[in-house]
Design a protein around this motif. Sequence first.
Motif, PDB file in Angstrom:
ATOM      1  N   VAL A 227      19.188   5.559 -23.522  1.00 14.95           N
ATOM      2  CA  VAL A 227      18.555   4.238 -23.514  1.00 14.95           C
ATOM      3  C   VAL A 227      19.653   3.247 -23.150  1.00 14.95           C
ATOM      4  O   VAL A 227      20.586   3.018 -23.939  1.00 14.95           O
ATOM      5  N   ILE A 228      19.586   2.699 -21.936  1.00 15.83           N
ATOM      6  CA  ILE A 228      20.664   1.866 -21.410  1.00 15.83           C
ATOM      7  C   ILE A 228      20.157   0.457 -21.128  1.00 15.83           C
ATOM      8  O   ILE A 228      19.180   0.261 -20.405  1.00 15.83           O
ATOM      9  N   GLY A 229      20.827  -0.523 -21.705  1.00 16.59           N
ATOM     10  CA  GLY A 229      20.555  -1.918 -21.405  1.00 16.59           C
ATOM     11  C   GLY A 229      21.630  -2.448 -20.474  1.00 16.59           C
ATOM     12  O   GLY A 229      22.819  -2.360 -20.788  1.00 16.59           O
ATOM     13  N   ARG A 230      21.216  -2.977 -19.320  1.00 16.31           N
ATOM     14  CA  ARG A 230      22.183  -3.492 -18.341  1.00 16.31           C
ATOM     15  C   ARG A 230      21.881  -4.947 -18.015  1.00 16.31           C
ATOM     16  O   ARG A 230      20.728  -5.335 -17.843  1.00 16.31           O
ATOM     17  N   SER A 231      22.950  -5.732 -17.927  1.00 18.85           N
ATOM     18  CA  SER A 231      22.820  -7.135 -17.540  1.00 18.85           C
ATOM     19  C   SER A 231      23.862  -7.466 -16.488  1.00 18.85           C
ATOM     20  O   SER A 231      24.971  -6.910 -16.490  1.00 18.85           O
ATOM     21  N   ALA A 232      23.522  -8.374 -15.599  1.00 13.55           N
ATOM     22  CA  ALA A 232      24.464  -8.841 -14.576  1.00 13.55           C
ATOM     23  C   ALA A 232      25.404  -9.894 -15.136  1.00 13.55           C
ATOM     24  O   ALA A 232      26.309 -10.361 -14.440  1.00 13.55           O
ATOM     25  N   SER A 233      25.207 -10.269 -16.398  1.00  9.47           N
ATOM     26  CA  SER A 233      26.029 -11.303 -17.025  1.00  9.47           C
ATOM     27  C   SER A 233      27.277 -10.714 -17.681  1.00  9.47           C
ATOM     28  O   SER A 233      27.275  -9.566 -18.136  1.00  9.47           O
ATOM     29  N   HIS A 234      28.329 -11.514 -17.745  1.00  6.42           N
ATOM     30  CA  HIS A 234      29.508 -11.161 -18.518  1.00  6.42           C
ATOM     31  C   HIS A 234      29.125 -11.263 -19.996  1.00  6.42           C
ATOM     32  O   HIS A 234      28.540 -12.252 -20.424  1.00  6.42           O
ATOM     33  N   MET A 235      29.453 -10.243 -20.781  1.00  9.32           N
ATOM     34  CA  MET A 235      29.008 -10.214 -22.167  1.00  9.32           C
ATOM     35  C   MET A 235      30.173 -10.090 -23.139  1.00  9.32           C
ATOM     36  O   MET A 235      31.120  -9.360 -22.899  1.00  9.32           O
ATOM     37  N   GLU A 236      30.063 -10.822 -24.234  1.00  7.29           N
ATOM     38  CA  GLU A 236      31.002 -10.721 -25.339  1.00  7.29           C
ATOM     39  C   GLU A 236      30.219 -10.365 -26.601  1.00  7.29           C
ATOM     40  O   GLU A 236      28.991 -10.266 -26.575  1.00  7.29           O
TER      41      GLU A 236
END
Length: 297
Positions: A17-26
């Motif tokens: 189960v993979i969550g991907r975002s194009a945003s830089h994440m902290e």
Amino acid sequence: MTNSPDILCIGSVLWDVIGRSASHMEKGADVPGRITRLPGGVAMNIAMTLRRFGRSPALLTAVGRDAEGDELIAECIRMGMVCDHVYRSDDLPTDRYMAVEGANGLIAAIADAHSLEAAGAKILAALENGTLSSRAAPYSGTIALDGNLTEALLTQIASDAMFRDADLRIAPASPGKAERLQPFLRNGRGMLYVNLEEAGILCQTTFKSAAEAGARLLERGAQRALVTDGGRPACDASADGVLVQCPPKVLVTRVTGAGDTFMAAHMSAELDGQPRDAALDRALQAAAAYVSGDTGL
């Protein structure tokens, strides 16, 4: 397809189960993105890439007899895996892996491989009961082994005569499980596929380059070691010397499964009889295509 495999993949087969975002994440980020569920696990990821290269991999793993397990096995068969030797448990649930990836890479991941660990040596039954091999006639083909197995089972495999004739290729699964591969250093058995961080954990130090790490792994007893370092040079370290190559420069869109893709592509190249430099190049090219999203996997 035939039910006669040409390579065995031993280890985790589960739902990713993979969550991907194009945003830089902290830490604490809450951003838009996509969430997908697909077959995964180290052994499964390796097997999927092996299928791309025309191989017939068999899975030796544990999958529950729950609805998720039935669906997972059906999907594995659809993709061309040999599942005849999978241990199906009535009591253990199907394992899962969850990860979050941002533009700055893997943010966090949790691997729930407790059923695989609980099944233990039961997943190896086909290697002992004469189905694939036996103690009197050990398996002599190629085996991809992942570090999601328990330390006790990995220790057993590292010294067991049942694996003495196998071309054993080993991946730690994650930096957190790299220490589990110590028995293969102590016994000088098998070929290790590790990244720079995992090599450092195995050698209890830090390295500046893959070449430095590969040479140290040989000193500590490794039969052979392939060390990757993201977009920086990778190496193939063996008694024949330390071979270094640079991976292609690509835009990274995903990272989960990249190391498994690298390992499978390298194994397939060597099974095709390619020399060390060509095999390493194929592996780097395949991994680059994977992280850039240029494959169907």
